[in-house]
Design an enzyme around this catalytic site. Structure first.
Site, short mmCIF file in Angstrom:
data_model
loop_
_atom_site.label_atom_id
_atom_site.label_comp_id
_atom_site.label_asym_id
_atom_site.label_seq_id
_atom_site.Cartn_x
_atom_site.Cartn_y
_atom_site.Cartn_z
N ASP A 158 0.86 -1.19 0.00
CA ASP A 158 0.00 0.00 0.00
C ASP A 158 0.90 1.23 0.00
OD1 ASP A 158 -3.25 0.17 1.11
OD2 ASP A 158 -2.09 2.01 0.81
N ASN A 159 0.37 2.35 -0.47
CA ASN A 159 1.16 3.59 -0.38
C ASN A 159 0.43 4.64 0.48
OD1 ASN A 159 -0.89 4.21 -2.10
ND2 ASN A 159 0.37 5.15 -3.70
N ASN A 185 -4.32 6.12 -12.08
CA ASN A 185 -3.91 5.30 -10.94
C ASN A 185 -4.45 3.87 -11.05
OD1 ASN A 185 -2.86 5.16 -8.06
ND2 ASN A 185 -5.00 4.61 -7.75
N THR A 191 -16.30 -4.04 -10.02
CA THR A 191 -17.51 -3.53 -9.38
C THR A 191 -18.77 -3.96 -10.14
OG1 THR A 191 -18.70 -1.49 -8.83
CG2 THR A 191 -17.18 -1.34 -10.64
N SER A 200 -19.52 6.59 -13.45
CA SER A 200 -18.57 7.62 -12.98
C SER A 200 -17.21 7.29 -13.59
CB SER A 200 -18.45 7.59 -11.45
OG SER A 200 -17.72 6.44 -11.03
N TYR A 216 -14.63 6.76 -11.92
CA TYR A 216 -14.13 5.61 -11.14
C TYR A 216 -14.68 4.31 -11.72
CZ TYR A 216 -14.83 1.74 -8.09
OH TYR A 216 -14.92 0.45 -7.64
N HIS A 217 -16.03 4.24 -11.88
CA HIS A 217 -16.62 2.98 -12.35
C HIS A 217 -16.08 2.60 -13.73
CE1 HIS A 217 -19.67 3.78 -9.11
NE2 HIS A 217 -19.66 2.47 -9.05
N LYS A 258 -12.85 0.73 -13.69
CA LYS A 258 -13.00 -0.70 -13.42
C LYS A 258 -13.46 -1.46 -14.68
CE LYS A 258 -11.62 -1.00 -9.18
NZ LYS A 258 -10.66 -2.00 -8.69
N VAL A 310 -19.91 -2.44 -0.19
CA VAL A 310 -19.49 -3.15 1.03
C VAL A 310 -19.88 -2.31 2.25
CG1 VAL A 310 -17.51 -4.16 2.23
CG2 VAL A 310 -17.57 -4.14 -0.27
N ASN A 328 -23.05 2.68 5.24
CA ASN A 328 -22.18 3.25 6.27
C ASN A 328 -22.53 4.70 6.57
OD1 ASN A 328 -20.99 0.78 6.25
ND2 ASN A 328 -18.99 1.44 5.49
N THR A 387 -29.59 11.02 3.99
CA THR A 387 -29.54 11.80 2.75
C THR A 387 -29.92 10.94 1.53
OG1 THR A 387 -27.18 11.30 2.69
CG2 THR A 387 -27.79 13.45 3.57
N VAL A 388 -31.21 10.87 1.27
CA VAL A 388 -31.68 10.11 0.10
C VAL A 388 -31.54 11.00 -1.14
CG1 VAL A 388 -33.74 9.10 -0.99
CG2 VAL A 388 -33.24 8.65 1.43
N ARG A 403 -25.70 13.04 -8.60
CA ARG A 403 -25.03 12.19 -9.61
C ARG A 403 -25.92 12.04 -10.84
NH1 ARG A 403 -22.56 7.02 -6.31
NH2 ARG A 403 -22.11 8.10 -4.37
N1 USQ Z 1 -26.66 7.49 -2.33
C1 USQ Z 1 -27.70 8.20 -1.71
N2 USQ Z 1 -27.39 8.89 -0.58
C2 USQ Z 1 -26.14 8.93 -0.04
C3 USQ Z 1 -25.10 8.20 -0.67
C4 USQ Z 1 -25.41 7.49 -1.82
O1 USQ Z 1 -28.84 8.21 -2.16
O2 USQ Z 1 -25.95 9.59 0.98
C5 USQ Z 1 -26.96 6.69 -3.55
C6 USQ Z 1 -26.03 6.95 -4.72
O3 USQ Z 1 -26.46 8.03 -5.50
C7 USQ Z 1 -26.09 5.60 -5.43
C8 USQ Z 1 -26.26 4.60 -4.30
O4 USQ Z 1 -26.73 5.34 -3.18
O5 USQ Z 1 -27.21 5.53 -6.25
C9 USQ Z 1 -24.99 3.89 -3.92
O6 USQ Z 1 -23.99 4.84 -3.69
P1 USQ Z 1 -22.66 4.49 -2.87
O7 USQ Z 1 -21.90 5.74 -2.65
O8 USQ Z 1 -23.00 3.66 -1.69
O9 USQ Z 1 -21.92 3.49 -3.88
P2 USQ Z 1 -21.17 3.75 -5.27
O10 USQ Z 1 -20.89 5.15 -5.56
O11 USQ Z 1 -21.91 2.98 -6.30
O12 USQ Z 1 -19.76 3.08 -5.01
C10 USQ Z 1 -19.51 2.10 -4.00
C11 USQ Z 1 -18.00 2.05 -3.78
C12 USQ Z 1 -17.31 1.56 -5.06
C13 USQ Z 1 -17.94 0.22 -5.47
C14 USQ Z 1 -19.44 0.37 -5.66
C15 USQ Z 1 -20.14 -0.92 -5.96
O13 USQ Z 1 -17.50 3.34 -3.42
O14 USQ Z 1 -15.93 1.44 -4.82
O15 USQ Z 1 -17.35 -0.20 -6.69
O16 USQ Z 1 -20.00 0.86 -4.42
S1 USQ Z 1 -21.58 -0.67 -6.95
O17 USQ Z 1 -22.43 0.33 -6.30
O18 USQ Z 1 -22.25 -1.93 -7.09
O19 USQ Z 1 -21.10 -0.14 -8.23
#
Ligand code: USQ
Length: 390
Positions: A33-34, A121, A147, A182, A184-185, A188, A214, A243, A256-257, A329
């Site tokens: 890790d860094n 990265n 992901t 995104s 990020y996505h 992947k 997770v 979380n 925060t929905v 988003r």
């Molecule tokens: N969301 C809300 N309210 C919040 C936070 C998030 O409504 O306060 C919504 C987001 O807009 C999204 C959903 O909840 O529609 C999930 O968001 P998230 O921040 O829990 O997850 P995401 O951005 O998708 O990314 C996380 C990890 C990422 C992993 C991914 C798996 O940060 O590393 O790859 O989950 S997945 O969601 O299946 O792509």
């Protein structure tokens, strides 16, 4: 024998390092890790709700608590090909559990600099591992957590990586379309494509674990001593849904929905996540196989998550409010979502310990103990422009 874990200082990486060291006690587990995650969270002005310790302190405590001395750590930047090659040459691991990545969608969307950094990265790190494995020993099993987000939210069922398709009278088995949401996505998606090609052209065994969101505060190992804790982020950029909602619930901040809250994703606990990583090491992909496993235990919508957190909160005396935030988003706010996840259970053999509902009481209890640390960074639940719109 040796197993390499990249991202060993991260939320999943640190507990994964410990689970692997205990599961394979006669092997050396090499953590890399860094410390970048610590810096990114610092950059956005937040911190881990649960205090975390330095790698030296973590390793000394691991040895003390479990009486095992089979973990070593190297501070390596994986974007440096020669450093990666040297590491792989030195340890000749049988498996590489590649978890190192900038994992936040919102962070990758902050600015062009953050988008470029995230893709540079993440994609370079994976490419370096692929090329070094090819040079040193193409039999090394590469396991990467990509992901579920590579698939987006199509209006049809989501298979595990590939699907049978008939087009203009001809049939084929093809990779399922990628529609990430995104930078990020998309990084992947690029990793998944590069790994698929590496399996084909270099015959490297590859497991692509398409990980959902997770959640959770602890694993069996991190619970044993405060110095073994893993990080727990709750800010807008690095906190993920479950979380964040739990951190909001314990501080009386409304959940925060974003928009309608119909956004549905796959969820898996931290403990089940590290267990799946151990299972993937135990049951490697075959030579040249590109094995895709959708890695989540259940699907839950944002609205559904808010209801579950409210219900669990009320049982421990928390009055949990919900608020609607203007969607920050570009994503479908209401959609069909039916991904398959058979291989996780049938091929890898995961027996999940947790569901969201089962985990909630203990996570809320853990976070109540660090309520002050969350309170202190409450302004990081939403960036200023979204707070002003409330
Ligand atoms: N969301 C809300 N309210 C919040 C936070 C998030 O409504 O306060 C919504 C987001 O807009 C999204 C959903 O909840 O529609 C999930 O968001 P998230 O921040 O829990 O997850 P995401 O951005 O998708 O990314 C996380 C990890 C990422 C992993 C991914 C798996 O940060 O590393 O790859 O989950 S997945 O969601 O299946 O792509």
């Amino acid at each position: 024998m040796t197993i390499l874990v990249t991202g060993a200082d991260g939320y999943m990486g640190w507990p994964a390092l410990m689970r692997l060291a205990l599961r394979f006690p006669d092997e050396t587990i090499v953590g890399v890790d860094n410390y970048a995650r610590r810096l990114w969270v610092e950059e956005v002005g937040s911190w881990s709700a649960i205090p975390i310790y330095s790698m030296d302190e973590r390793l000394a405590t691991f040895k003390e608590v479990f009486g095992k001395d089979n973990v070593v750590y190297h501070p390596v930047d994986l974007t440096d090909y020669y450093a990666v090659k040297e590491l792989i040459e030195k340890y000749k691991p049988r498996a590489i559990v590649h978890l190192a990545a900038q994992p936040s969608a919102p962070y990758s969307m902050i600015s062009p600099k953050h988008a470029l950094y995230t893709q540079g990265n993440n994609v370079l790190a994976t490419l370096n591992i692929i090329q070094a494995v090819k040079e040193v020993d193409p039999k090394i099993h590469i396991i990467e957590t990509t992901t579920m987000g590579v698939y987006g939210t199509p209006n049809i069922d989501i298979p595990e990586g590939f699907f049978e398709i008939e087009f203009r009278g001809r049939k084929d088995k093809l990779p399922f379309p990628h529609q990430a949401g995104s930078w990020y996505h998309w990084s992947k998606v690029h990793d998944a494509n590069n790994l698929m090609f590496a399996a084909k052209v270099y015959k490297i065994p590859v497991t692509d674990l398409r990980l959902g969101v997770v959640y959770g505060t602890h694993t069996e190992e991190t619970r044993k001593d405060p110095k073994l804790a893993t990080r727990f982020d709750f800010d807008f950029w690095f906190g993920t849904l479950f979380n964040r909602f739990c951190a909001q619930a314990v501080t009386g901040y409304p959940l925060t929905v974003y928009g309608k809250g119909g956004q549905t994703r796959g969820y898996i606990s931290l403990d089940d996540t590290v267990e799946t990583l151990a299972l993937a090491v135990e049951k490697p992909a075959a030579e040249g196989e590109f094995r895709v496993v959708n890695m989540f235990v259940e699907t839950v919508s944002v609205r559904g998550m808010a209801e579950k957190v409210q219900a669990a909160g009320s049982k421990v005396g928390l009055s949990v409010e919900v608020m609607t935030v203007p969607p920050p988003r570009v994503e479908a706010l209401e959609h069909y979502y039916n991904p398959e996840n058979k291989k996780l259970f049938d091929e890898l053999g995961l027996k999940p310990k947790y569901t969201v509902e089962k985990a909630l009481p203990e996570v809320l209890e853990d976070l109540l103990k660090v309520k002050d640390r969350i309170e202190a960074k409450k302004d990081k639940f939403l960036p200023k422009h979204l707070r002003e719109k409330q």
